[in-house]
Design a protein around this motif. Structure first.
Motif, PDB file in Angstrom:
ATOM      1  N   LEU A 141       0.828  -1.206   0.000  1.00 10.60           N
ATOM      2  CA  LEU A 141       0.000   0.000   0.000  1.00 10.60           C
ATOM      3  C   LEU A 141       0.862   1.256   0.000  1.00 10.60           C
ATOM      4  O   LEU A 141       0.524   2.252  -0.664  1.00 10.60           O
ATOM      5  N   GLN A 142       1.968   1.229   0.721  1.00 12.07           N
ATOM      6  CA  GLN A 142       2.886   2.369   0.693  1.00 12.07           C
ATOM      7  C   GLN A 142       3.432   2.588  -0.715  1.00 12.07           C
ATOM      8  O   GLN A 142       3.529   3.728  -1.187  1.00 12.07           O
ATOM      9  N   PHE A 143       3.782   1.502  -1.377  1.00  7.78           N
ATOM     10  CA  PHE A 143       4.310   1.606  -2.740  1.00  7.78           C
ATOM     11  C   PHE A 143       3.252   2.168  -3.689  1.00  7.78           C
ATOM     12  O   PHE A 143       3.535   3.070  -4.495  1.00  7.78           O
ATOM     13  N   LEU A 144       2.021   1.649  -3.604  1.00  6.65           N
ATOM     14  CA  LEU A 144       0.951   2.117  -4.484  1.00  6.65           C
ATOM     15  C   LEU A 144       0.624   3.582  -4.221  1.00  6.65           C
ATOM     16  O   LEU A 144       0.369   4.351  -5.161  1.00  6.65           O
ATOM     17  N   ASN A 145       0.628   3.973  -2.957  1.00  9.55           N
ATOM     18  CA  ASN A 145       0.363   5.370  -2.622  1.00  9.55           C
ATOM     19  C   ASN A 145       1.444   6.285  -3.171  1.00  9.55           C
ATOM     20  O   ASN A 145       1.158   7.363  -3.712  1.00  9.55           O
ATOM     21  N   LYS A 146       2.685   5.836  -3.065  1.00 10.61           N
ATOM     22  CA  LYS A 146       3.801   6.630  -3.595  1.00 10.61           C
ATOM     23  C   LYS A 146       3.684   6.775  -5.107  1.00 10.61           C
ATOM     24  O   LYS A 146       3.871   7.877  -5.656  1.00 10.61           O
ATOM     25  N   GLU A 147       3.372   5.673  -5.792  1.00  6.41           N
ATOM     26  CA  GLU A 147       3.215   5.723  -7.241  1.00  6.41           C
ATOM     27  C   GLU A 147       2.032   6.600  -7.637  1.00  6.41           C
ATOM     28  O   GLU A 147       2.091   7.342  -8.627  1.00  6.41           O
ATOM     29  N   HIS A 148       0.957   6.514  -6.863  1.00  3.45           N
ATOM     30  CA  HIS A 148      -0.229   7.332  -7.143  1.00  3.45           C
ATOM     31  C   HIS A 148       0.095   8.815  -7.016  1.00  3.45           C
ATOM     32  O   HIS A 148      -0.254   9.616  -7.902  1.00  3.45           O
ATOM     33  N   ARG A 149       0.775   9.198  -5.951  1.00  7.47           N
ATOM     34  CA  ARG A 149       1.131  10.604  -5.753  1.00  7.47           C
ATOM     35  C   ARG A 149       2.122  11.077  -6.815  1.00  7.47           C
ATOM     36  O   ARG A 149       2.026  12.202  -7.309  1.00  7.47           O
ATOM     37  N   ARG A 150       3.061  10.215  -7.165  1.00  8.22           N
ATOM     38  CA  ARG A 150       4.039  10.582  -8.196  1.00  8.22           C
ATOM     39  C   ARG A 150       3.364  10.785  -9.548  1.00  8.22           C
ATOM     40  O   ARG A 150       3.652  11.746 -10.273  1.00  8.22           O
ATOM     41  N   ARG A 151       2.419   9.886  -9.876  1.00  9.28           N
ATOM     42  CA  ARG A 151       1.727   9.984 -11.163  1.00  9.28           C
ATOM     43  C   ARG A 151       0.876  11.250 -11.230  1.00  9.28           C
ATOM     44  O   ARG A 151       0.867  11.953 -12.249  1.00  9.28           O
ATOM     45  N   ILE A 152       0.164  11.550 -10.151  1.00 10.90           N
ATOM     46  CA  ILE A 152      -0.654  12.764 -10.127  1.00 10.90           C
ATOM     47  C   ILE A 152       0.226  14.004 -10.251  1.00 10.90           C
ATOM     48  O   ILE A 152      -0.085  14.938 -11.007  1.00 10.90           O
ATOM     49  N   LYS A 153       1.327  14.017  -9.520  1.00 11.28           N
ATOM     50  CA  LYS A 153       2.235  15.166  -9.571  1.00 11.28           C
ATOM     51  C   LYS A 153       2.753  15.384 -10.989  1.00 11.28           C
ATOM     52  O   LYS A 153       2.734  16.515 -11.507  1.00 11.28           O
ATOM     53  N   ASN A 154       3.198  14.316 -11.638  1.00 12.63           N
ATOM     54  CA  ASN A 154       3.726  14.436 -13.001  1.00 12.63           C
ATOM     55  C   ASN A 154       2.644  14.884 -13.980  1.00 12.63           C
ATOM     56  O   ASN A 154       2.888  15.735 -14.847  1.00 12.63           O
TER      57      ASN A 154
ATOM     58  N   THR B 173       0.380  24.884  -3.841  1.00 12.24           N
ATOM     59  CA  THR B 173      -0.443  24.484  -2.694  1.00 12.24           C
ATOM     60  C   THR B 173      -0.991  23.077  -2.882  1.00 12.24           C
ATOM     61  O   THR B 173      -1.001  22.261  -1.954  1.00 12.24           O
ATOM     62  N   LEU B 174      -1.449  22.784  -4.097  1.00 11.98           N
ATOM     63  CA  LEU B 174      -1.971  21.447  -4.395  1.00 11.98           C
ATOM     64  C   LEU B 174      -0.897  20.380  -4.214  1.00 11.98           C
ATOM     65  O   LEU B 174      -1.138  19.333  -3.595  1.00 11.98           O
ATOM     66  N   LEU B 175       0.288  20.632  -4.748  1.00 10.33           N
ATOM     67  CA  LEU B 175       1.368  19.654  -4.654  1.00 10.33           C
ATOM     68  C   LEU B 175       1.799  19.447  -3.204  1.00 10.33           C
ATOM     69  O   LEU B 175       2.163  18.332  -2.810  1.00 10.33           O
ATOM     70  N   GLU B 176       1.738  20.498  -2.407  1.00 14.12           N
ATOM     71  CA  GLU B 176       2.088  20.361  -0.994  1.00 14.12           C
ATOM     72  C   GLU B 176       1.047  19.509  -0.267  1.00 14.12           C
ATOM     73  O   GLU B 176       1.393  18.653   0.560  1.00 14.12           O
ATOM     74  N   LYS B 177      -0.229  19.730  -0.573  1.00 16.10           N
ATOM     75  CA  LYS B 177      -1.278  18.906   0.033  1.00 16.10           C
ATOM     76  C   LYS B 177      -1.143  17.450  -0.408  1.00 16.10           C
ATOM     77  O   LYS B 177      -1.383  16.529   0.382  1.00 16.10           O
ATOM     78  N   LEU B 178      -0.756  17.260  -1.655  1.00 13.62           N
ATOM     79  CA  LEU B 178      -0.547  15.902  -2.157  1.00 13.62           C
ATOM     80  C   LEU B 178       0.590  15.224  -1.403  1.00 13.62           C
ATOM     81  O   LEU B 178       0.504  14.041  -1.050  1.00 13.62           O
ATOM     82  N   ARG B 179       1.650  15.982  -1.140  1.00 12.13           N
ATOM     83  CA  ARG B 179       2.783  15.428  -0.394  1.00 12.13           C
ATOM     84  C   ARG B 179       2.366  15.039   1.019  1.00 12.13           C
ATOM     85  O   ARG B 179       2.833  14.031   1.570  1.00 12.13           O
ATOM     86  N   GLN B 180       1.468  15.817   1.611  1.00 11.25           N
ATOM     87  CA  GLN B 180       1.019  15.547   2.975  1.00 11.25           C
ATOM     88  C   GLN B 180       0.120  14.321   3.064  1.00 11.25           C
ATOM     89  O   GLN B 180      -0.133  13.827   4.165  1.00 11.25           O
ATOM     90  N   HIS B 181      -0.373  13.847   1.926  1.00 15.53           N
ATOM     91  CA  HIS B 181      -1.225  12.658   1.920  1.00 15.53           C
ATOM     92  C   HIS B 181      -0.409  11.368   1.837  1.00 15.53           C
ATOM     93  O   HIS B 181      -0.942  10.316   1.491  1.00 15.53           O
ATOM     94  N   LYS B 182       0.847  11.464   2.167  1.00 14.11           N
ATOM     95  CA  LYS B 182       1.700  10.282   2.186  1.00 14.11           C
ATOM     96  C   LYS B 182       1.269   9.349   3.315  1.00 14.11           C
ATOM     97  O   LYS B 182       1.035   9.775   4.439  1.00 14.11           O
ATOM     98  N   PHE B 183       1.147   8.062   2.999  1.00 18.11           N
ATOM     99  CA  PHE B 183       0.777   7.067   3.998  1.00 18.11           C
ATOM    100  C   PHE B 183       2.017   6.676   4.803  1.00 18.11           C
ATOM    101  O   PHE B 183       3.007   6.213   4.232  1.00 18.11           O
ATOM    102  N   THR B 184       1.961   6.860   6.102  1.00 16.56           N
ATOM    103  CA  THR B 184       3.073   6.436   6.944  1.00 16.56           C
ATOM    104  C   THR B 184       2.895   4.970   7.327  1.00 16.56           C
ATOM    105  O   THR B 184       1.770   4.461   7.403  1.00 16.56           O
TER     106      THR B 184
END
Length: 235
Positions: free
Chosen positions: A53-66, A177-188
């Motif tokens: 789930l951590q991997f999928l979340n990271k990929e999801h955030r990376r894809r949205i950011k790009n 602001t959007l990208l910062e909020k996206l970064r904060q949605h990282k699953f710990t």
């Protein structure tokens, strides 16, 4: 009193019904393992799930950011770089307003044309050839004006639906602001473990209980079968 054969048949039926009920649980468990890509070892389920789930979340955030950054770059290319007092959203608003103004002008011209036509016909100052020409042209002009109205409504609907997203992508501040909020949605890992471990532990407990139920039903079945046969032999 039922015969030994009937009693044994009923005992076997009860035992089989328990196994059938457990089979549905086993199938559901198998589907869960396949869907979540879990290993065979039950003790590793939580750790495997959290890692995946951590991997999928990271990929999801990376894809949205790009994707968002690529769209923002494309907008700036299409509408030009930001200049003093004028950004891409402002330029789009100007173009949209120009369309609205053009529609208003067309509508006013149509009204004026109809008024002049009616007036000239009433005054009988319009040549026959011009009158025929205008009589044939007026319906086409009205149709064109109606199409302009439809285009205007489409533009207004598109702006109402997508204008806020255009603003977000066109504004460097809002995009940041959007990208910062996206970064904060990282699953710990800790947060995921706190949610996943109790759930998987309950599933493992159910699995253990399932084994105990099957074992106990088999034990009782054998015990009852032996008792019935012993009683039947004494009779």
């Amino acid at each position: 009193m039922p015969s030994a054969e009937d009693a044994l048949a009923q005992a076997h039926e009860k035992e089989n019904s328990i196994r059938v009920a457990c089979l549905a649980f086993d199938r559901a468990l198998s589907r869960m393992r396949q869907n979540l890509n879990l290993p065979h070892s039950k003790e590793a389920w939580s750790a495997s799930f959290v890692t995946r789930l951590q991997f999928l979340n990271k990929e999801h955030r990376r894809r949205i950011k790009n994707d968002v950054q690529a769209l923002s770059t494309r907008l700036r290319q299409d509408f030009g770089q930001r200049t003093a007092g004028c950004d891409a959203k402002s330029r789009l608003d100007v173009q949209v307003q120009a369309v609205m103004d053009a529609y208003a002008d067309a509508e006013q011209l149509m009204v004026k044309c109809e008024e002049l036509y009616t007036s000239r016909v009433g005054e009988k100052t319009l040549a026959v050839a011009d009158r025929v020409l205008l009589r044939r042209a007026m319906p086409r002009l009205r149709d064109e004006l109606q199409r302009i109205v439809q285009h205007k409504e489409e533009i207004q609907a598109i702006m109402a639906q997508w204008g806020v997203y255009f603003q977000l992508l066109a504004s460097e501040e809002e995009l940041s602001t959007l990208l910062e909020k996206l970064r904060q949605h990282k699953f710990t890992k800790t947060a995921l473990e706190n949610k996943a471990i109790p759930v998987f532990q309950r599933i493992i407990d159910m699995y253990t209980e399932r084994d105990a139920i099957v074992f106990e039903s088999s034990r009782l079945g054998l015990e009852h079968e032996a008792n019935w046969l012993a009683q039947a032999n004494r009779v």
